[in-house]
Design a protein around this motif. Structure first.
Motif, PDB file in Angstrom:
ATOM      1  N   ALA A  28       1.067  -1.406  -0.144  1.00  0.00           N
ATOM      2  CA  ALA A  28       0.300   0.096   0.312  1.00  0.00           C
ATOM      3  C   ALA A  28       0.575   0.742   0.310  1.00  0.00           C
ATOM      4  CB  ALA A  28      -0.584  -0.010   0.900  1.00  0.00           C
ATOM      5  N   VAL A  29       1.786   1.352   1.103  1.00  0.00           N
ATOM      6  CA  VAL A  29       2.550   2.342   1.220  1.00  0.00           C
ATOM      7  C   VAL A  29       3.508   2.737  -0.088  1.00  0.00           C
ATOM      8  CG1 VAL A  29       4.272   4.104   2.782  1.00  0.00           C
ATOM      9  CG2 VAL A  29       1.907   2.871   3.882  1.00  0.00           C
ATOM     10  N   GLY A 124       0.965   3.849   6.489  1.00  0.00           N
ATOM     11  CA  GLY A 124      -0.484   3.253   6.504  1.00  0.00           C
ATOM     12  C   GLY A 124      -0.881   1.120   6.337  1.00  0.00           C
ATOM     13  N   GLY A 125      -1.297   1.074   5.893  1.00  0.00           N
ATOM     14  CA  GLY A 125      -1.306  -0.117   4.937  1.00  0.00           C
ATOM     15  C   GLY A 125      -0.797  -0.807   6.615  1.00  0.00           C
ATOM     16  N   PHE A 151      -0.077  11.579   7.255  1.00  0.00           N
ATOM     17  CA  PHE A 151      -1.179  11.176   6.350  1.00  0.00           C
ATOM     18  C   PHE A 151      -1.110   9.819   7.254  1.00  0.00           C
ATOM     19  CE2 PHE A 151      -3.840  11.471   2.644  1.00  0.00           C
ATOM     20  CZ  PHE A 151      -4.424   9.773   2.162  1.00  0.00           C
ATOM     21  N   LEU A 152      -2.660   9.466   7.500  1.00  0.00           N
ATOM     22  CA  LEU A 152      -2.088   7.883   8.031  1.00  0.00           C
ATOM     23  C   LEU A 152      -3.519   7.259   7.186  1.00  0.00           C
ATOM     24  CD1 LEU A 152      -2.061   6.056   9.840  1.00  0.00           C
ATOM     25  CD2 LEU A 152      -4.087   7.106  11.691  1.00  0.00           C
ATOM     26  N   ASP A 153      -3.503   6.388   6.756  1.00  0.00           N
ATOM     27  CA  ASP A 153      -4.231   5.555   6.151  1.00  0.00           C
ATOM     28  C   ASP A 153      -4.322   4.036   6.082  1.00  0.00           C
ATOM     29  OD1 ASP A 153      -5.926   3.928   4.103  1.00  0.00           O
ATOM     30  OD2 ASP A 153      -4.973   4.316   2.415  1.00  0.00           O
ATOM     31  N   PRO A 154      -5.526   3.642   7.142  1.00  0.00           N
ATOM     32  CA  PRO A 154      -5.391   2.395   8.494  1.00  0.00           C
ATOM     33  C   PRO A 154      -5.620   0.701   6.893  1.00  0.00           C
ATOM     34  CG  PRO A 154      -7.043   3.862   8.884  1.00  0.00           C
ATOM     35  CD  PRO A 154      -6.416   4.484   7.762  1.00  0.00           C
ATOM     36  N   ASN A 155      -6.146   1.700   5.671  1.00  0.00           N
ATOM     37  CA  ASN A 155      -6.319  -0.115   5.055  1.00  0.00           C
ATOM     38  C   ASN A 155      -5.979  -1.498   5.721  1.00  0.00           C
ATOM     39  OD1 ASN A 155      -6.342  -0.602   2.507  1.00  0.00           O
ATOM     40  ND2 ASN A 155      -3.387  -0.605   1.821  1.00  0.00           N
ATOM     41  N   ASP A 247      -4.229   3.583  -2.862  1.00  0.00           N
ATOM     42  CA  ASP A 247      -3.052   3.744  -2.887  1.00  0.00           C
ATOM     43  C   ASP A 247      -2.814   5.317  -3.485  1.00  0.00           C
ATOM     44  OD1 ASP A 247      -3.385   1.996  -0.945  1.00  0.00           O
ATOM     45  OD2 ASP A 247      -2.352   0.608  -2.913  1.00  0.00           O
ATOM     46  N   THR A 248      -3.104   5.541  -4.994  1.00  0.00           N
ATOM     47  CA  THR A 248      -2.838   6.170  -5.422  1.00  0.00           C
ATOM     48  C   THR A 248      -4.259   7.324  -5.245  1.00  0.00           C
ATOM     49  OG1 THR A 248      -2.302   4.648  -7.439  1.00  0.00           O
ATOM     50  CG2 THR A 248      -3.099   6.268  -8.272  1.00  0.00           C
ATOM     51  N   PHE A 249      -5.120   7.229  -4.803  1.00  0.00           N
ATOM     52  CA  PHE A 249      -5.882   8.046  -4.768  1.00  0.00           C
ATOM     53  C   PHE A 249      -5.700   9.404  -3.645  1.00  0.00           C
ATOM     54  CE2 PHE A 249      -8.385   9.764  -1.090  1.00  0.00           C
ATOM     55  CZ  PHE A 249      -9.590  10.858  -1.750  1.00  0.00           C
TER      56      PHE A 249
END
Length: 304
Positions: A28-29, A124-125, A151-155, A247-249
């Motif tokens: 993801a990252v 994230g991820g 920037f945090l994306d738990p994914n 991830d691209t978003f």
């Protein structure tokens, strides 16, 4: 530079009706780092990279996109593998991760300080789930939260999480450190089952972030702030698969915020509505191109 710290792995993607698998760089990252570079944003990557043949496959797209990897420790442990199953274009994963380069990422592998050029940190991820790597990323975020926006994306990948309570607790700690939190419909359903989206968003904003991004596939994406919300519809495309879409978003939004100078100048909270819409739209357009072709294959700037 936007520094991305999180998993790099090889996606084993089914071909020939699932009888064989094709190895493709992923994580993801990692995908966000490659996408940032392709979109023309200054990007760096921080994650242990193996000396095995799979790691050479990971390095090549980073180099091609101009992503700096000078902070990556080089280790003799193997690269993580993720075998992908596609059902109706949706990707599901089986991870082979024990004892790998990334899984054993430890605080000793972190640089004593990040370069002054780092204007934001993206995390994230699955890198947040197991230890020691999850604790290492959390320690980095805690150390740097006062120096740059996070920037945090738990994914969330529920099947990868052995201790749901411990992982929720970690994510709640990280939310308090983050300036931006991205949450998909799946993330919301796992973190706050049965609750309405706006109720969840309000709770996240109450914990400190300036911006919450929610995505819902064909329904588009919304940026939520205390001043209100902005929604950008999805772009109509023929979906090949969804690998790397979120991830691209993330990369598109961060590239847009970088162009606006919002990251290095602390302007995330008070961005003009039109500027925030522009950054959100870049994320949506980039993700639409990614899902229109197989695998995690983010677009280049000239394709947007």
């Amino acid at each position: 530079m936007i520094l991305c710290c999180g998993e790099a792995l090889i996606d084993m993607v089914p071909v020939e009706g699932g009888a064989c698998f094709r190895p493709l760089p992923g994580g993801a990252v990692y995908n966000s780092a490659v996408a940032l570079g392709r979109l023309g944003a200054p990007a760096g990557f921080l994650w242990p990279l193996s000396r095995d043949p799979f790691a050479a496959m990971l390095r090549a797209p980073l180099a091609e996109a101009g992503v700096a990897i000078n902070l990556c420790p080089e280790v003799d442990r193997p690269t993580t593998l993720a075998f992908v199953t596609l059902t109706g274009g949706e990707a599901r994963y089986d991870f082979y991760d024990d004892g790998t380069a990334g899984r054993l990422f430890s605080p000793a592998d972190l640089p004593p300080a990040l370069p002054d050029s780092v204007e934001a940190l993206l995390i994230g991820g699955i890198s947040l789930v197991p230890d020691p790597c999850g604790a290492t990323v959390e320690a980095l975020a805690a150390r740097e939260a006062g120096n740059c926006p996070i920037f945090l994306d738990p994914n969330v990948r529920a099947f990868f999480i052995a201790d749901a309570a411990a992982h929720r607790a970690r994510l709640m700690r990280l939310i308090r450190l983050a300036a931006i939190v991205k949450l998909s419909a799946d993330d919301l359903a796992w973190l706050w089952p049965g609750r309405q989206v706006l109720e969840c968003v309000a709770e996240v904003l109450s914990r400190g972030p300036s911006l919450v991004l929610t995505t819902d596939g064909a329904n588009g994406a919304t940026a939520h702030r205390r001043q209100g919300a902005i929604t950008v519809p999805s772009m109509p495309v023929t979906v090949a698969d969804t690998i790397g879409a979120g991830d691209t978003f993330n990369a598109g939004v961060m590239a847009g915020l970088h162009r606006l100078g919002a990251l290095s100048h602390g302007r995330i909270a008070d961005l003009h509505r039109d500027d925030l819409t522009e950054a959100l739209s870049l994320g949506v357009r980039a993700a639409a191109i990614c899902v229109s072709r197989p695998g995690a294959n983010p677009p280049w700037a000239e394709e947007i």
